[in-house]
Scaffold this motif. Structure first.
Motif, PDB file in Angstrom:
ATOM      1  N   LEU A   1      -7.792  12.412   8.469  1.00  0.00           N
ATOM      2  CA  LEU A   1      -7.765  12.317   6.647  1.00  0.00           C
ATOM      3  C   LEU A   1      -6.523  13.320   6.660  1.00  0.00           C
ATOM      4  CD1 LEU A   1      -8.597  15.596   5.369  1.00  0.00           C
ATOM      5  CD2 LEU A   1     -10.889  15.670   6.502  1.00  0.00           C
ATOM      6  N   VAL A   2      -6.035  14.670   7.411  1.00  0.00           N
ATOM      7  CA  VAL A   2      -4.824  14.833   7.338  1.00  0.00           C
ATOM      8  C   VAL A   2      -3.648  13.993   7.723  1.00  0.00           C
ATOM      9  CG1 VAL A   2      -2.535  16.788   8.075  1.00  0.00           C
ATOM     10  CG2 VAL A   2      -5.320  17.683   7.814  1.00  0.00           C
ATOM     11  N   ASN A   3      -3.960  13.306   8.489  1.00  0.00           N
ATOM     12  CA  ASN A   3      -2.924  11.740   8.218  1.00  0.00           C
ATOM     13  C   ASN A   3      -3.210  10.878   7.498  1.00  0.00           C
ATOM     14  OD1 ASN A   3      -1.057   9.830   9.822  1.00  0.00           O
ATOM     15  ND2 ASN A   3      -2.565   9.055   9.848  1.00  0.00           N
ATOM     16  N   PHE A   4      -4.193  10.594   7.170  1.00  0.00           N
ATOM     17  CA  PHE A   4      -4.550   9.426   5.076  1.00  0.00           C
ATOM     18  C   PHE A   4      -4.161  10.168   4.628  1.00  0.00           C
ATOM     19  CE2 PHE A   4      -8.529   8.551   7.037  1.00  0.00           C
ATOM     20  CZ  PHE A   4      -7.968   7.227   8.664  1.00  0.00           C
TER      21      PHE A   4
ATOM     22  N   ARG B   1       0.962  -1.047   0.423  1.00  0.00           N
ATOM     23  CA  ARG B   1      -0.062   0.149   0.049  1.00  0.00           C
ATOM     24  C   ARG B   1       0.670   1.041   0.211  1.00  0.00           C
ATOM     25  NH1 ARG B   1      -2.350  -3.620   3.783  1.00  0.00           N
ATOM     26  NH2 ARG B   1      -4.045  -4.454   3.126  1.00  0.00           N
ATOM     27  N   SER B   2       2.094   1.404   0.235  1.00  0.00           N
ATOM     28  CA  SER B   2       3.409   2.303   0.556  1.00  0.00           C
ATOM     29  C   SER B   2       3.415   2.640  -0.906  1.00  0.00           C
ATOM     30  CB  SER B   2       4.881   2.237   1.006  1.00  0.00           C
ATOM     31  OG  SER B   2       4.233   1.296   1.621  1.00  0.00           O
ATOM     32  N   SER B   3       3.955   4.127  -0.824  1.00  0.00           N
ATOM     33  CA  SER B   3       4.101   4.757  -2.429  1.00  0.00           C
ATOM     34  C   SER B   3       5.136   4.902  -2.387  1.00  0.00           C
ATOM     35  CB  SER B   3       3.518   6.200  -2.524  1.00  0.00           C
ATOM     36  OG  SER B   3       2.205   6.322  -2.430  1.00  0.00           O
TER      37      SER B   3
ATOM     38  N   ASP C   1     -11.067  14.314  -1.539  1.00  0.00           N
ATOM     39  CA  ASP C   1     -10.429  12.992  -1.681  1.00  0.00           C
ATOM     40  C   ASP C   1     -10.341  12.139  -0.667  1.00  0.00           C
ATOM     41  OD1 ASP C   1      -8.047  11.243  -2.090  1.00  0.00           O
ATOM     42  OD2 ASP C   1      -6.658  12.598  -3.054  1.00  0.00           O
ATOM     43  N   SER C   2     -10.799  12.215   0.414  1.00  0.00           N
ATOM     44  CA  SER C   2     -10.230  11.696   1.614  1.00  0.00           C
ATOM     45  C   SER C   2     -11.793  11.200   1.980  1.00  0.00           C
ATOM     46  CB  SER C   2      -9.725  12.385   3.295  1.00  0.00           C
ATOM     47  OG  SER C   2     -10.292  13.594   3.206  1.00  0.00           O
ATOM     48  N   THR C   3     -12.799  12.273   1.933  1.00  0.00           N
ATOM     49  CA  THR C   3     -13.765  11.461   2.292  1.00  0.00           C
ATOM     50  C   THR C   3     -14.886  10.633   1.311  1.00  0.00           C
ATOM     51  OG1 THR C   3     -14.356  13.858   3.375  1.00  0.00           O
ATOM     52  CG2 THR C   3     -16.213  13.048   3.211  1.00  0.00           C
ATOM     53  N   LEU C   4     -14.574  11.171  -0.069  1.00  0.00           N
ATOM     54  CA  LEU C   4     -15.244  10.571  -0.831  1.00  0.00           C
ATOM     55  C   LEU C   4     -14.303   8.809  -1.667  1.00  0.00           C
ATOM     56  CD1 LEU C   4     -15.104  12.853  -3.880  1.00  0.00           C
ATOM     57  CD2 LEU C   4     -17.244  11.972  -2.710  1.00  0.00           C
TER      58      LEU C   4
ATOM     59  N   ARG D   1      -4.318   1.778  -1.257  1.00  0.00           N
ATOM     60  CA  ARG D   1      -4.142   2.417  -2.181  1.00  0.00           C
ATOM     61  C   ARG D   1      -5.226   3.074  -3.113  1.00  0.00           C
ATOM     62  NH1 ARG D   1       0.878   4.056  -3.408  1.00  0.00           N
ATOM     63  NH2 ARG D   1      -0.098   4.348  -5.411  1.00  0.00           N
ATOM     64  N   THR D   2      -6.168   3.690  -1.800  1.00  0.00           N
ATOM     65  CA  THR D   2      -7.324   4.299  -3.288  1.00  0.00           C
ATOM     66  C   THR D   2      -7.537   5.489  -3.248  1.00  0.00           C
ATOM     67  OG1 THR D   2      -9.217   3.443  -1.797  1.00  0.00           O
ATOM     68  CG2 THR D   2      -8.209   1.623  -3.221  1.00  0.00           C
ATOM     69  N   HIS D   3      -6.875   6.532  -2.819  1.00  0.00           N
ATOM     70  CA  HIS D   3      -6.818   7.555  -2.453  1.00  0.00           C
ATOM     71  C   HIS D   3      -7.139   7.947  -4.466  1.00  0.00           C
ATOM     72  CE1 HIS D   3      -7.645   8.903   1.904  1.00  0.00           C
ATOM     73  NE2 HIS D   3      -6.769   8.301   1.426  1.00  0.00           N
ATOM     74  N   PHE D   4      -6.958   9.536  -4.486  1.00  0.00           N
ATOM     75  CA  PHE D   4      -7.244   9.448  -5.964  1.00  0.00           C
ATOM     76  C   PHE D   4      -5.833   9.991  -5.914  1.00  0.00           C
ATOM     77  CE2 PHE D   4     -11.940  10.229  -5.180  1.00  0.00           C
ATOM     78  CZ  PHE D   4     -12.349   9.963  -6.151  1.00  0.00           C
ATOM     79  N   TYR D   5      -4.495  10.542  -4.858  1.00  0.00           N
ATOM     80  CA  TYR D   5      -4.102  11.075  -5.222  1.00  0.00           C
ATOM     81  C   TYR D   5      -3.374  10.075  -6.094  1.00  0.00           C
ATOM     82  CZ  TYR D   5      -2.343  10.278  -0.280  1.00  0.00           C
ATOM     83  OH  TYR D   5      -1.913   9.667   0.803  1.00  0.00           O
TER      84      TYR D   5
END
Length: 339
Positions: free
Chosen positions: A152-155, A46-48, A251-254, A271-275
């Motif tokens: 969400l800032v953490n996510f 899941r890491s970038s 991004d986080s809420t959706l 790893r499903t956030h838009f970014y």
């Protein structure tokens, strides 16, 4: 002219930003060997990142922010709420513990809620966002929203320079609003110091990052930024308080809602956030960060225009323009790039 009335003059601002940046950079540089030994972020599916990277440099960012803002406040005769300082330290300790030894989800949430509650429930009763709501209900909703914002800032802190691309434009806009008298002085001081501290962290976190913020940084940054935005809303500017963090919120809420609908374990790493999907769809890290930074500049401009105009029609148009801009970027991130 009193020190307080001149607190947001050009020279104090430059000294505060420069001092916070220098302090943050120095503490990051000196602490990196210890973080390399005790707080390594190991890459997984899941890491970038792909290599072992030390995390926990948020200690430097938060220390620089609190020290510079506190010294500045003493000089200017301004009081930063003690509950905010204590809650920031508490949530930073929670994050540091989680960086070193993973804490159970429930323990993290309870301690985070305690930190947010300390800020929300010690605010003056005259501080209202929606006066039509019963006071206990509004404060309860602010508590829930605060816990979500901190998380969400953490996510969203999952890509090199992502948090800097968010925090620097937002805090710069808050500083500008503070100069114009649209934000409380304590919030303007915190925002300015946080902006400088993040700038000092940038050289260490640019791709490929030498060190990460870690939860010790992202969680208290979420608390401090959330409090500044809440102060803006309490001053009668809730639309601007929504516009400034609109990309992170969307991004986080959706992503959360999508995972809930799919009955996934939404509290687990993914790893499903838009970014994140953007990098899987062919965007480079630098391109993702560049587009997020540009979007946040647009949102910051819209927020400042909405506040300064003070006209309902312009505020609504700014909100619509912000929603369109955020939707455009999210849509781009969700589609594969054509080679």
């Amino acid at each position: 002219m009193s020190p307080a009335s001149d607190a947001l003059g050009a020279l104090p601002i430059l000294i505060a930003v420069g001092g916070a940046a220098l302090t943050s950079a120095l503490v990051t540089w000196t602490s990196r060997p210890l973080l390399q030994r005790y707080a390594l972020a190991r890459p997984n599916a899941r890491s970038s990142h792909r290599i072992l990277t030390p995390q926990g440099a948020g200690i430097a960012v938060i220390a620089a922010t609190l020290v510079v803002a506190s010294v500045w406040a003493v000089w200017a005769g301004i009081e930063i709420p003690p509950a905010l300082i204590g809650a920031t330290v508490l949530i930073a300790l929670v994050g540091f513990a989680d960086d070193v030894v993973t804490l159970p989800v429930l323990v993290r949430l309870v301690l985070q809620a305690a930190a947010v509650a300390a800020v929300v429930f010690t605010a003056p009763e005259t501080a209202r966002v929606v006066p039509a709501l019963p006071f206990p209900l509004e404060r309860g909703l602010l508590l829930l929203g605060g816990v979500w914002f901190v998380n969400l800032v953490n996510f969203m802190d999952g890509l090199d320079l992502m948090t800097a691309a968010e925090v620097v434009p937002v805090t710069a806009a808050l500083l500008l609003l503070g100069i114009n008298g649209d934000l409380s002085w304590p919030a303007a001081l915190i925002a300015t110091a946080l902006c400088g501290a993040m700038l000092g962290f940038v050289p260490f976190n640019r791709p490929v990052a030498k060190v990460f913020l870690g939860d010790v940084g992202s969680l208290p940054i979420g608390l401090l930024l959330g409090w500044c935005l809440l102060e803006l809303a309490w001053r009668g500017h809730p639309a601007a308080a929504l516009l400034l963090p609109a990309y992170y919120l969307a991004d986080s809420t959706l992503t959360l809602l999508r995972r809930i609908v799919r009955r996934e374990q939404f509290w687990s790493a993914h790893r499903t956030h838009f970014y994140q999907r953007a990098t899987d769809n062919g965007f480079t890290v630098r391109r993702v960060i560049g587009e997020v930074f540009a979007l946040n500049l647009v949102l910051s401009l819209l927020a400042v225009v909405a506040v300064r105009a003070g006209v309902t029609t312009i505020t609504m148009l700014a909100l619509l323009a912000g929603a369109i801009a955020v939707g455009f970027v999210l849509r781009r991130f969700s589609l594969p790039q054509v080679s």
